[in-house]
Design a protein around this motif. Sequence first.
Motif, PDB file in Angstrom:
ATOM      1  N   SER A  53      13.436 -45.972   1.988  1.00 29.39           N
ATOM      2  CA  SER A  53      13.746 -45.934   3.463  1.00 29.39           C
ATOM      3  C   SER A  53      14.941 -46.822   3.697  1.00 29.39           C
ATOM      4  O   SER A  53      15.284 -47.816   2.838  1.00 29.39           O
ATOM      5  N   PHE A  54      15.443 -46.867   4.964  1.00 29.93           N
ATOM      6  CA  PHE A  54      16.465 -47.621   5.325  1.00 29.93           C
ATOM      7  C   PHE A  54      16.374 -48.877   5.738  1.00 29.93           C
ATOM      8  O   PHE A  54      15.142 -49.049   6.442  1.00 29.93           O
ATOM      9  N   VAL A  55      16.844 -49.960   5.430  1.00 28.56           N
ATOM     10  CA  VAL A  55      16.964 -51.338   5.718  1.00 28.56           C
ATOM     11  C   VAL A  55      18.061 -51.872   6.243  1.00 28.56           C
ATOM     12  O   VAL A  55      18.863 -51.152   6.020  1.00 28.56           O
ATOM     13  N   GLY A  56      17.889 -53.075   6.772  1.00 33.10           N
ATOM     14  CA  GLY A  56      19.240 -53.615   7.328  1.00 33.10           C
ATOM     15  C   GLY A  56      20.120 -53.882   6.067  1.00 33.10           C
ATOM     16  O   GLY A  56      19.553 -54.477   5.070  1.00 33.10           O
ATOM     17  N   GLY A  57      21.484 -53.973   6.237  1.00 32.97           N
ATOM     18  CA  GLY A  57      22.524 -53.911   5.274  1.00 32.97           C
ATOM     19  C   GLY A  57      23.942 -53.806   5.835  1.00 32.97           C
ATOM     20  O   GLY A  57      24.254 -53.233   6.855  1.00 32.97           O
ATOM     21  N   GLY A  58      24.860 -54.403   5.042  1.00 30.78           N
ATOM     22  CA  GLY A  58      26.035 -54.298   5.705  1.00 30.78           C
ATOM     23  C   GLY A  58      27.182 -53.485   4.864  1.00 30.78           C
ATOM     24  O   GLY A  58      26.678 -52.775   3.893  1.00 30.78           O
TER      25      GLY A  58
END
Lengths: 264, 65, 369
Positions: free
Chosen positions: B60-65
């Motif tokens: 799943s999506f997590v925080g990232g730049g």
Amino acid sequence: MHRDPLTIGTQTFTSRLFTGTGKFSAKAQIAEMLARSGSEMITVALRRIDMGAGTENILNFIPKTVTLLPNTSGARTAQEAVRIARIAREAGCGRFIKIEVITDSKYLMPDNWETLKATEILAKEDFVVLPYVLPDLPLARRLEAAGAAAVMPLGAPIGSNRGLETRALIALLIENCRVPVVVDAGLGRPSHAAAAMEMGADAVLVNTAIATAQDPAAMGHAFALAVSAGRMAFKAKLSEESATARASSPLTGFLDSPPQKSPQ
Amino acid sequence: MKVTINGDLASIAACTIGELVAQRGLDPKGLVVEHNQRIVKQEKWPDIRLQDGDHLELLSFVGGG
Amino acid sequence: MSFTTTIEKYTDFEFEKFFDRVRPDDVTAAMEKEKPGVLDFLTMLSPRAAEFLEPMARRAQQLTVQHFGRTIHLFIPLYISNYCSNQCVYCGFNCTHAITRRKLDLKEIEAEARAIAATGMQHLLLLTGESVEMTPIDYLEAAVSLLKSYFASVGVEMFPMQVDAYQRLRAAGADSLTLYQEVYDRQIYRRLHLAGRKTDYRFRLDAPERGAWAGFRAINIGPLIGLGEPRREVFFAGLHARYLDDHFLDTEVGLSLPRLNPAEGDFRPEYRADDRTFVQLLLALRLFMPRAALTVSTRERADFRNHLIRLGITRLSAGSCTGVGGYARPVGEKTPQFVVSDTRSVQQVAEAIAAQGYQPVYKDWDLIA
């Protein structure tokens, strides 16, 4: 204010500030930051879920109106980047993908070669591909030819906050690229973002500087203002330059033609 | 039955991917499941029957730049 | 200390040798300097630099827009007397010419002022021939005071004066002083100015700085193009301007390069600056003095003036009569000081300026007494 939209792929953005979801101390800050900054595109990363801890879904903090830009962080080869991209698309969050292939864990420099290969594959699969690269004009040309929707040169190493260290090289991309140029990474202050916009970047992507500020929402707002100011300055200058260019006959061309009679 | 989920061996009672997601209380929004290296679309989750020794990746999506 | 000391340093300067040594690289280097030195200026004036007219024009335009915006300041001349005690061989007012001499009285001046003010002009340049006897300071002072009630700005162009006389004109409301050296080359100066107070080269040369001492806000200087070798003359004018700029920080320095036109008499200028050379001289001046006002008068043709708008000039005269009076009622003037080439009305000049994307400025500022 007249409208000055930015189109990437088939999507149009009003805000030229792209943001990221990394490094926030609480996910709730993301929503607040998006609201204050007006950012309409935000990056996310893809990870295995932690089956143990019931963590909150990051998507719950991102409004539907904001475009998700999944990145391929963690990929060390083009193939890995392609796999991550395909997985991300299956998550049902659109066709945008930021290709980020990093083989250098010391400086976190993107691997332009692997990035180009991934771009070639993903563009054919109808992704909207935004490759994150070292600013390199011949490479940018190849990315364009491969179907990249934008190029995202770095201003300085990721998270370094050092600003536009690659200014002269980015200037070449801005001058020569047909696709939008989005300055990504290294912009540590609103003034850096303003400088990038002022020199003609189409947008900037800022994550660390906003997420790690004491007040991320306020900092997001500050970056948004800086981006608008820089853009406005660029456009103001642009019209002056185009006024000069409009003199397709040179300023002193009249000296070469036979003298005309004064009117009347 | 025992399957490998995100690299760890786990005993599960669920018969399908859909059941597994529900039993684990996972938010299906933005969740991607790879079943034996193949991505399974969400609408197919109830149809994919799990078997002993299957490999599952849940992302799943997590925080990232 | 006066500009005389500066210009005398160049008495033996070998201009031709300097020009011969100029290489294309020198020209580009000079052009690109943020503050060109005097030799950079001379380099830009060299025949070699003529090949760089277009880049010089672009730089001139950029600098001018940077410092002035896209504006052209308009002014109008008013001659109130053509009495002259000098004998300048090139001038229509030369005292040996059998022309009708006239001097407007205050009532006539007021009539002219009304007529000019009706055109919208707010900046007036008041001129006379150079006769201390016929147009004494009392008369000039009264004329300035009167005109000041009609115009935002009154400048004066008349015989060179001492500081105290300039102070009187300043007190009466004049804010700018225009005084052309005519020719900086001393030998030529002597040959062309045969009689009268004007034979005193140095008294004239130092007059602009006396004006600056007296407190004029703006000082305009220049050579009459055609009397001396144009490149050298403009070089000296530029030096003069830089000198004033360096020494009088509160004074706006301006330049004009009036090109000789056939006037009364049979004077044939010894030198000529064709349009191309004229443009080069202007551009070099602009690059050397980025903040200086550059004026082009109606001596130049309308179409040529239109082109110059984008090349770095900042001031244009318009609707000019160069004989005595002539605005209140046309007098069919036969003996102007010089022949006007651009005969357009104020309105037409303003429209031409606007057509180039520039703003015609009738009133730049107002002196509040």
